[in-house]
Structure formats: structure tokens, C-alpha cells
Scaffold this motif. Sequence first.
Motif, PDB file in Angstrom:
ATOM      1  N   GLN A 161       0.852  -1.183   0.000  1.00 53.96           N
ATOM      2  CA  GLN A 161       0.000   0.000   0.000  1.00 53.96           C
ATOM      3  C   GLN A 161       0.894   1.241   0.000  1.00 53.96           C
ATOM      4  OE1 GLN A 161      -2.057  -1.747   3.548  1.00 53.96           O
ATOM      5  NE2 GLN A 161      -3.796  -0.684   2.635  1.00 53.96           N
ATOM      6  N   LEU A 162       0.615   2.136  -0.933  1.00 58.58           N
ATOM      7  CA  LEU A 162       1.368   3.388  -1.032  1.00 58.58           C
ATOM      8  C   LEU A 162       0.385   4.554  -0.940  1.00 58.58           C
ATOM      9  CD1 LEU A 162       2.708   1.362  -3.502  1.00 58.58           C
ATOM     10  CD2 LEU A 162       4.388   3.109  -3.134  1.00 58.58           C
ATOM     11  N   PRO A 163       0.614   5.480  -0.006  1.00 55.03           N
ATOM     12  CA  PRO A 163      -0.268   6.644   0.076  1.00 55.03           C
ATOM     13  C   PRO A 163      -0.214   7.471  -1.204  1.00 55.03           C
ATOM     14  CG  PRO A 163       1.336   6.649   1.883  1.00 55.03           C
ATOM     15  CD  PRO A 163       1.653   5.486   1.007  1.00 55.03           C
ATOM     16  N   SER A 164       0.965   7.539  -1.821  1.00 54.47           N
ATOM     17  CA  SER A 164       1.102   8.312  -3.054  1.00 54.47           C
ATOM     18  C   SER A 164       2.339   7.847  -3.817  1.00 54.47           C
ATOM     19  CB  SER A 164       1.229   9.806  -2.729  1.00 54.47           C
ATOM     20  OG  SER A 164       1.310  10.556  -3.917  1.00 54.47           O
ATOM     21  N   LEU A 165       2.198   7.740  -5.115  1.00 56.80           N
ATOM     22  CA  LEU A 165       3.330   7.454  -5.998  1.00 56.80           C
ATOM     23  C   LEU A 165       3.484   8.674  -6.903  1.00 56.80           C
ATOM     24  CD1 LEU A 165       5.512   5.510  -6.971  1.00 56.80           C
ATOM     25  CD2 LEU A 165       3.832   4.518  -8.541  1.00 56.80           C
ATOM     26  N   ALA A 166       4.561   9.409  -6.710  1.00 53.97           N
ATOM     27  CA  ALA A 166       4.776  10.660  -7.438  1.00 53.97           C
ATOM     28  C   ALA A 166       4.833  10.423  -8.940  1.00 53.97           C
ATOM     29  CB  ALA A 166       6.068  11.314  -6.954  1.00 53.97           C
ATOM     30  N   ALA A 167       4.570  11.471  -9.684  1.00 56.76           N
ATOM     31  CA  ALA A 167       4.632  11.415 -11.140  1.00 56.76           C
ATOM     32  C   ALA A 167       6.044  11.024 -11.586  1.00 56.76           C
ATOM     33  CB  ALA A 167       4.261  12.774 -11.725  1.00 56.76           C
ATOM     34  N   LYS A 168       6.102  10.223 -12.647  1.00 56.94           N
ATOM     35  CA  LYS A 168       7.370   9.830 -13.272  1.00 56.94           C
ATOM     36  C   LYS A 168       8.324   9.132 -12.297  1.00 56.94           C
ATOM     37  CE  LYS A 168       6.245  11.908 -17.143  1.00 56.94           C
ATOM     38  NZ  LYS A 168       5.703  11.149 -18.235  1.00 56.94           N
ATOM     39  N   THR A 169       7.780   8.349 -11.370  1.00 54.49           N
ATOM     40  CA  THR A 169       8.631   7.613 -10.433  1.00 54.49           C
ATOM     41  C   THR A 169       8.310   6.129 -10.484  1.00 54.49           C
ATOM     42  OG1 THR A 169       7.108   7.937  -8.592  1.00 54.49           O
ATOM     43  CG2 THR A 169       8.869   9.558  -8.842  1.00 54.49           C
ATOM     44  N   ILE A 170       9.222   5.356  -9.912  1.00 49.43           N
ATOM     45  CA  ILE A 170       9.098   3.898  -9.883  1.00 49.43           C
ATOM     46  C   ILE A 170       9.127   3.434  -8.437  1.00 49.43           C
ATOM     47  CG2 ILE A 170      10.238   1.723 -10.499  1.00 49.43           C
ATOM     48  CD1 ILE A 170      11.419   3.150 -12.934  1.00 49.43           C
ATOM     49  N   VAL A 171       8.279   2.465  -8.118  1.00 53.89           N
ATOM     50  CA  VAL A 171       8.339   1.797  -6.826  1.00 53.89           C
ATOM     51  C   VAL A 171       8.692   0.342  -7.117  1.00 53.89           C
ATOM     52  CG1 VAL A 171       5.878   1.203  -6.761  1.00 53.89           C
ATOM     53  CG2 VAL A 171       7.178   1.343  -4.638  1.00 53.89           C
TER      54      VAL A 171
END
Length: 180
Positions: A161-171
Motif C-alpha cells: 500500500q502506497l499513500p502516493s506514488l509521485a509522477a514519473k517515479t518507480i516503486v
Amino acid sequence: MKSVVIVTVGVLAIAATSYVPGVVSGRAVAQNNRSQPQLQLRLEAEKQVLQKDNQGKQKVSWQALTGKAVVKPGDVLRYTLNGENKSDRPINNLVLNQPIPKGMVYVLKSANTTNQNSKITYSIDGGRSFAENPTVKVTLPNGTVDIKPAPANAYTHIRLQLPSLAAKTIVKATYQTQIR
């Protein structure tokens, strides 16, 4: 209203999906995908290879599983799930569900992620509920019931679970399983 995205990725599958706000009980509400962020998912698998170095110490390396890879009972596999936000907007409340493949056992405490704000939880009931440390009830010889940590073979799913994944980023998230 907060948006939630729930994505399940099958073993060794490569998937690309659009962010769909309003996922409720497994049903997605139709949205205009052109204006929504896009998430690209990639799942890779590697087999653990154990070798001894010149001093006799055991060295662990990982071999990518491609084509007609051969695995056997006892082999340890490491899965890497990469999620890339390809859009110019953040994706909020992202949930990635990953089933433990049939015939495999989760290697306890092997899951981790590159995102410090993420939370990893586990299911032992086929993905209906999730907990950070799943437990089971055990009836002792004297008839009393005790709560114990769930054994590795009870785990059925991993959830990131991720609260937010920023634009143009990778998790990136990894976990290991062992073939039964």
C-alpha cells in the motif's frame, strides 16, 4: 472522496493498467482514462543460486528465469514487482496485491520495498483480509486456544500500500518464495 486503486499481478505476468478511481468491492467505475495517471507494472522472477567462493564461504546470487526455466522443489525464487507512474500526476492510495503462487511457500520476512512510506501486509485467507503479522488460533493439548504467528505455508497474498506514488517515479517491491 478519496480514490483507491487495487491491482493484482499474476505470476511472471507483465501488465499495464490505467489508474481507475472508485474501485469498490472489485468493481471498477468507468472513467475517462485519458485524463488519469497511468501505472505500468512489471513482474520478474529470479532463482537463487548458491555457490562456494575460494575460501569455502557460501555465496548467494540470482539467475533470471526466462524461457523454459527449470526449477525444482526446495528452490528459492525472488520476485520483483516494479510499478512505474508514467504520468505527470501522482497516483494516490495505490494498492498492489500479489498472490503467492500455488505450489510455493512465502519466505517469511523476505518482502521489502524501495518506498519508505509504503506498508506491506499479508493475507492467510485467500486475499479477503490483510495484516502486518498474521496470526492463527492453535488448540493446545490441554484444550486452551492460543494465538500464534501464522506459519509460512499459510500465507496466500502480499499487499503493498502506497499513500502516493509521485509522477514519473518507480516503486519496487521484492519477496521470496520456496517451491514445495
